[in-house]
Design a protein around this motif. Structure first.
Motif, PDB file in Angstrom:
ATOM      1  N   PHE A 290       0.953  -1.237   0.173  1.00  0.00           N
ATOM      2  CA  PHE A 290      -0.005   0.169   0.015  1.00  0.00           C
ATOM      3  C   PHE A 290       0.975   1.344  -0.024  1.00  0.00           C
ATOM      4  O   PHE A 290       0.368   2.326   0.445  1.00  0.00           O
ATOM      5  CB  PHE A 290      -0.872   0.051   1.346  1.00  0.00           C
ATOM      6  CG  PHE A 290      -1.853  -1.091   1.201  1.00  0.00           C
ATOM      7  CD1 PHE A 290      -3.297  -1.023   0.545  1.00  0.00           C
ATOM      8  CD2 PHE A 290      -1.564  -2.394   1.790  1.00  0.00           C
ATOM      9  CE1 PHE A 290      -3.908  -2.040   0.357  1.00  0.00           C
ATOM     10  CE2 PHE A 290      -2.363  -3.314   1.654  1.00  0.00           C
ATOM     11  CZ  PHE A 290      -3.624  -3.413   0.955  1.00  0.00           C
ATOM     12  N   ALA A 291       2.063   1.246  -0.392  1.00  0.00           N
ATOM     13  CA  ALA A 291       2.719   2.172  -0.379  1.00  0.00           C
ATOM     14  C   ALA A 291       3.320   2.781  -1.928  1.00  0.00           C
ATOM     15  O   ALA A 291       3.038   1.859  -2.643  1.00  0.00           O
ATOM     16  CB  ALA A 291       4.453   2.125   0.227  1.00  0.00           C
ATOM     17  N   VAL A 292       3.494   3.895  -2.209  1.00  0.00           N
ATOM     18  CA  VAL A 292       3.400   4.423  -3.371  1.00  0.00           C
ATOM     19  C   VAL A 292       4.979   4.248  -3.761  1.00  0.00           C
ATOM     20  O   VAL A 292       5.754   5.168  -3.796  1.00  0.00           O
ATOM     21  CB  VAL A 292       3.062   5.896  -3.640  1.00  0.00           C
ATOM     22  CG1 VAL A 292       3.220   6.366  -5.055  1.00  0.00           C
ATOM     23  CG2 VAL A 292       1.764   5.997  -3.197  1.00  0.00           C
ATOM     24  N   VAL A 293       5.313   3.004  -4.255  1.00  0.00           N
ATOM     25  CA  VAL A 293       6.561   2.967  -4.560  1.00  0.00           C
ATOM     26  C   VAL A 293       6.740   1.409  -5.533  1.00  0.00           C
ATOM     27  O   VAL A 293       5.684   1.199  -5.939  1.00  0.00           O
ATOM     28  CB  VAL A 293       7.442   2.334  -3.360  1.00  0.00           C
ATOM     29  CG1 VAL A 293       7.684   3.391  -2.265  1.00  0.00           C
ATOM     30  CG2 VAL A 293       6.895   1.219  -2.449  1.00  0.00           C
TER      31      VAL A 293
ATOM     32  N   MET B  17       5.352   1.953   5.708  1.00  0.00           N
ATOM     33  CA  MET B  17       4.607   1.903   4.855  1.00  0.00           C
ATOM     34  C   MET B  17       3.083   1.509   4.690  1.00  0.00           C
ATOM     35  O   MET B  17       2.220   1.452   4.268  1.00  0.00           O
ATOM     36  CB  MET B  17       5.137   1.069   3.528  1.00  0.00           C
ATOM     37  CG  MET B  17       6.456   1.622   3.006  1.00  0.00           C
ATOM     38  SD  MET B  17       7.314   0.713   1.832  1.00  0.00           S
ATOM     39  CE  MET B  17       8.143  -0.448   2.776  1.00  0.00           C
ATOM     40  N   ALA B  18       3.107   0.688   6.130  1.00  0.00           N
ATOM     41  CA  ALA B  18       1.583   0.162   6.315  1.00  0.00           C
ATOM     42  C   ALA B  18       0.918   1.119   7.182  1.00  0.00           C
ATOM     43  O   ALA B  18      -0.317   0.959   7.671  1.00  0.00           O
ATOM     44  CB  ALA B  18       1.861  -1.045   7.195  1.00  0.00           C
ATOM     45  N   ASP B  19       1.451   2.136   7.585  1.00  0.00           N
ATOM     46  CA  ASP B  19       0.602   3.253   8.645  1.00  0.00           C
ATOM     47  C   ASP B  19      -0.558   3.975   7.830  1.00  0.00           C
ATOM     48  O   ASP B  19      -0.282   4.812   7.169  1.00  0.00           O
ATOM     49  CB  ASP B  19       1.672   4.052   9.113  1.00  0.00           C
ATOM     50  CG  ASP B  19       1.152   5.144  10.205  1.00  0.00           C
ATOM     51  OD1 ASP B  19       0.000   4.681  10.428  1.00  0.00           O
ATOM     52  OD2 ASP B  19       2.016   6.012  10.567  1.00  0.00           O
TER      53      ASP B  19
ATOM     54  N   GLU C  16      -0.450   8.919   1.911  1.00  0.00           N
ATOM     55  CA  GLU C  16       0.048   8.204   0.872  1.00  0.00           C
ATOM     56  C   GLU C  16      -0.871   6.674   1.123  1.00  0.00           C
ATOM     57  O   GLU C  16      -1.348   6.136   0.215  1.00  0.00           O
ATOM     58  CB  GLU C  16       1.380   7.992   0.607  1.00  0.00           C
ATOM     59  CG  GLU C  16       1.934   9.210  -0.123  1.00  0.00           C
ATOM     60  CD  GLU C  16       3.397   8.983  -0.643  1.00  0.00           C
ATOM     61  OE1 GLU C  16       3.828   7.741  -0.360  1.00  0.00           O
ATOM     62  OE2 GLU C  16       4.164   9.939  -0.887  1.00  0.00           O
ATOM     63  N   THR C  17      -0.395   6.185   2.200  1.00  0.00           N
ATOM     64  CA  THR C  17      -1.116   4.821   2.404  1.00  0.00           C
ATOM     65  C   THR C  17      -2.379   4.781   2.600  1.00  0.00           C
ATOM     66  O   THR C  17      -3.217   3.974   1.949  1.00  0.00           O
ATOM     67  CB  THR C  17      -0.445   4.185   3.766  1.00  0.00           C
ATOM     68  OG1 THR C  17       0.982   4.287   3.841  1.00  0.00           O
ATOM     69  CG2 THR C  17      -0.846   2.827   4.103  1.00  0.00           C
ATOM     70  N   ALA C  18      -2.917   5.974   3.227  1.00  0.00           N
ATOM     71  CA  ALA C  18      -4.555   5.983   2.969  1.00  0.00           C
ATOM     72  C   ALA C  18      -5.025   5.934   1.830  1.00  0.00           C
ATOM     73  O   ALA C  18      -6.067   5.380   1.368  1.00  0.00           O
ATOM     74  CB  ALA C  18      -4.936   7.073   4.133  1.00  0.00           C
ATOM     75  N   ALA C  19      -4.652   6.715   0.921  1.00  0.00           N
ATOM     76  CA  ALA C  19      -4.913   6.950  -0.441  1.00  0.00           C
ATOM     77  C   ALA C  19      -4.967   5.751  -0.998  1.00  0.00           C
ATOM     78  O   ALA C  19      -5.891   5.312  -1.896  1.00  0.00           O
ATOM     79  CB  ALA C  19      -4.302   8.011  -1.137  1.00  0.00           C
TER      80      ALA C  19
ATOM     81  N   HIS D  54     -12.769   6.050 -10.065  1.00  0.00           N
ATOM     82  CA  HIS D  54     -12.385   7.331  -9.080  1.00  0.00           C
ATOM     83  C   HIS D  54     -11.202   7.130  -8.342  1.00  0.00           C
ATOM     84  O   HIS D  54     -11.357   7.238  -7.082  1.00  0.00           O
ATOM     85  CB  HIS D  54     -13.679   7.611  -8.451  1.00  0.00           C
ATOM     86  CG  HIS D  54     -15.007   7.812  -9.206  1.00  0.00           C
ATOM     87  ND1 HIS D  54     -15.001   8.808 -10.136  1.00  0.00           N
ATOM     88  CD2 HIS D  54     -15.975   6.962  -9.120  1.00  0.00           C
ATOM     89  CE1 HIS D  54     -16.227   8.671 -10.659  1.00  0.00           C
ATOM     90  NE2 HIS D  54     -16.903   7.572 -10.135  1.00  0.00           N
ATOM     91  N   LEU D  55     -10.126   6.594  -8.944  1.00  0.00           N
ATOM     92  CA  LEU D  55      -8.803   6.344  -8.232  1.00  0.00           C
ATOM     93  C   LEU D  55      -8.198   7.732  -7.679  1.00  0.00           C
ATOM     94  O   LEU D  55      -8.379   8.561  -8.717  1.00  0.00           O
ATOM     95  CB  LEU D  55      -7.900   5.651  -9.097  1.00  0.00           C
ATOM     96  CG  LEU D  55      -8.488   4.296  -9.549  1.00  0.00           C
ATOM     97  CD1 LEU D  55      -7.490   3.262 -10.636  1.00  0.00           C
ATOM     98  CD2 LEU D  55      -8.908   3.352  -8.316  1.00  0.00           C
ATOM     99  N   GLN D  56      -7.470   7.551  -6.738  1.00  0.00           N
ATOM    100  CA  GLN D  56      -7.091   8.508  -6.090  1.00  0.00           C
ATOM    101  C   GLN D  56      -5.331   8.960  -5.831  1.00  0.00           C
ATOM    102  O   GLN D  56      -4.807   9.745  -5.735  1.00  0.00           O
ATOM    103  CB  GLN D  56      -7.662   9.131  -4.665  1.00  0.00           C
ATOM    104  CG  GLN D  56      -9.225   9.346  -4.768  1.00  0.00           C
ATOM    105  CD  GLN D  56      -9.626  10.336  -5.396  1.00  0.00           C
ATOM    106  OE1 GLN D  56      -9.117  11.345  -5.399  1.00  0.00           O
ATOM    107  NE2 GLN D  56     -10.700  10.053  -6.326  1.00  0.00           N
ATOM    108  N   ALA D  57      -4.976   7.722  -5.637  1.00  0.00           N
ATOM    109  CA  ALA D  57      -3.560   7.540  -5.160  1.00  0.00           C
ATOM    110  C   ALA D  57      -2.483   7.944  -5.957  1.00  0.00           C
ATOM    111  O   ALA D  57      -1.545   8.833  -5.572  1.00  0.00           O
ATOM    112  CB  ALA D  57      -3.285   6.171  -4.446  1.00  0.00           C
ATOM    113  N   LEU D  58      -2.609   7.553  -7.410  1.00  0.00           N
ATOM    114  CA  LEU D  58      -1.287   7.892  -8.015  1.00  0.00           C
ATOM    115  C   LEU D  58      -1.143   8.922  -8.864  1.00  0.00           C
ATOM    116  O   LEU D  58      -0.460   9.577  -9.018  1.00  0.00           O
ATOM    117  CB  LEU D  58      -1.260   6.542  -9.127  1.00  0.00           C
ATOM    118  CG  LEU D  58      -0.740   5.014  -8.402  1.00  0.00           C
ATOM    119  CD1 LEU D  58      -0.414   4.142  -9.501  1.00  0.00           C
ATOM    120  CD2 LEU D  58       0.292   5.441  -7.360  1.00  0.00           C
TER     121      LEU D  58
END
Length: 389
Positions: free
Chosen positions: A140-143, A248-250, A255-258, A165-169
């Protein structure tokens, strides 16, 4: 003298060459997927066949495995099978247990975005079902693959962004600082991942020396130590791995929440593919299994506070994944119990279950994952049969 030196050099070169060939032929070395990649705008990347044991589509499968497979095993290096040969990865062990023809879509450093793309493709290719192996420590990390997907901005992902409706990337992508770091592979990493002899040294000799040092000079929770260490034969674990995974799991991280929000959108889409067609297998991290082992033996109080805090973040994320699956009716199983049982067996037998400097288990760990996947598959099959009646 010069002639003797040349003969020695030739002998050494031949010996090293023979050793390299033998390791590549009969062991999983060289291990690593950080440098053996070809860019894929939909998945982020696929494996380069130079890694060995990789098919024409860039996955760790024998030739022809892509034709007529019934089960898609989707995941990261825990599904690829670091530290074991391909026959002992959990997808291969699962196939042996169930008799189901299974394709291993696992590649190191894949994450939830890549999983979604593979779920769609595998079902479209005729798979009876997909098992998505989620690893809370970094999925769930943007890596990693998410960074390449973000940069490619392919037609597929632009369409999925609009549809789901994706938000993270794609919103504020310039703020994802981990991407540049994730792409940079040091010369040391490249050597260990491309030279079987160096890879074997790294995972076997160096790791055993580190294990011996940790046992003889246990520093406890000393801030100067690079390891969290534990009593009664429990393996040590690198602090930086535990701390990085905890970060990264927090879910308090934006970022993780998104990413988790997008995972919920993906999971809802998977649920719409039909009952029992997609199931979630939770793969526990090394530190999560150690935490469970300590809990079972009432030894958590002896663990370092930093270790406890980091693992508790993973546990909180696990709870959210389970709640999401339950709310959507997606079959779900955690491999934690089976893996902790196997760790206990290894400790009692005096066997190594994990390397000290690596978070991937040896064969017994992957077999525990496969056993849990078998139980999950049974539930998926039952639900699909129920829906068909």
């Amino acid at each position: 003298m010069f002639k003797n030196m040349m003969m020695l050099l030739i002998s050494l070169t031949v010996t090293l060459g023979a050793g390299e060939a033998m390791l590549r032929a009969f062991t999983p070395f060289p291990i690593g997927t950080q440098t053996h990649r070809s860019i894929d705008e939909k998945y982020g990347y696929r494996l380069d066949r130079a890694l060995g044991d990789v098919d024409k589509d860039g996955f760790r499968d024998p030739p022809g495995a892509d034709h007529g497979f019934r089960v898609a095993a989707i995941g990261d290096s825990m599904t690829y099978g670091n530290n074991v040969d391909s026959a002992h990865s959990w997808p291969a062990a699962f196939a042996a247990k169930t008799g189901e023809r299974t394709y291993n879509f696992g590649v190191g450093s894949y994450g939830i975005y890549t999983y979604h793309a593979i779920v769609r493709d595998a079902l479209a290719a005729g798979a009876k079902g997909d098992i998505v192996a989620i690893f809370p420590g970094n999925d769930f990390a943007v890596v990693f693959s998410a960074c390449d997907i973000m940069n490619a901005r392919s037609d597929f992902w632009l369409a999925e962004q609009k549809r789901l409706h994706l938000q993270a990337l794609f919103a504020g992508a310039e703020g994802h600082s981990q991407c540049a770091k994730a792409r940079s592979a040091s010369l040391k990493t490249k050597l260990f991942e491309n030279v079987a002899i160096l890879s074997a040294y790294h995972y076997e000799i160096r790791d055993r020396l580190a294990s011996l040092y940790a046992q003889l000079f246990k520093p406890g929770d000393d801030e100067a130590s690079e390891y969290y260490t534990f009593a009664d034969g429990c393996p040590s674990v690198l602090k930086r791995y535990v701390d990085d995974a905890g970060h990264m799991a927090d879910l308090a991280s934006p970022e993780t929440a998104a990413m988790f929000g997008d995972f919920q959108r993906f999971a809802a889409d998977w649920a719409e593919q039909g009952k029992g067609r997609v199931g979630i297998l939770l793969i526990p991290s090394k530190e999560r299994v150690i935490f469970e082992h300590l809990r079972r033996h009432d030894q958590l109080a002896s663990a370092a506070p930093g270790f406890i805090r980091s693992v508790e973040r993973q546990i909180a994320l696990e709870d959210k994944i389970r709640e999401t699956a339950a709310g959507l009716g997606l079959p779900y199983r955690s491999a934690l119990a089976e893996t902790a049982d196997s760790l206990q067996d290894a400790i009692l037998a005096g066997k190594r279950f994990y390397p000290d400097s690596d978070g991937h288990p040896f064969e017994a760990g992957y077999n525990a994952f496969a056993t849990t996947a078998q139980l999950l598959w049974g539930e998926m099959t039952a639900r699909a049969t129920e829906a068909a009646d």
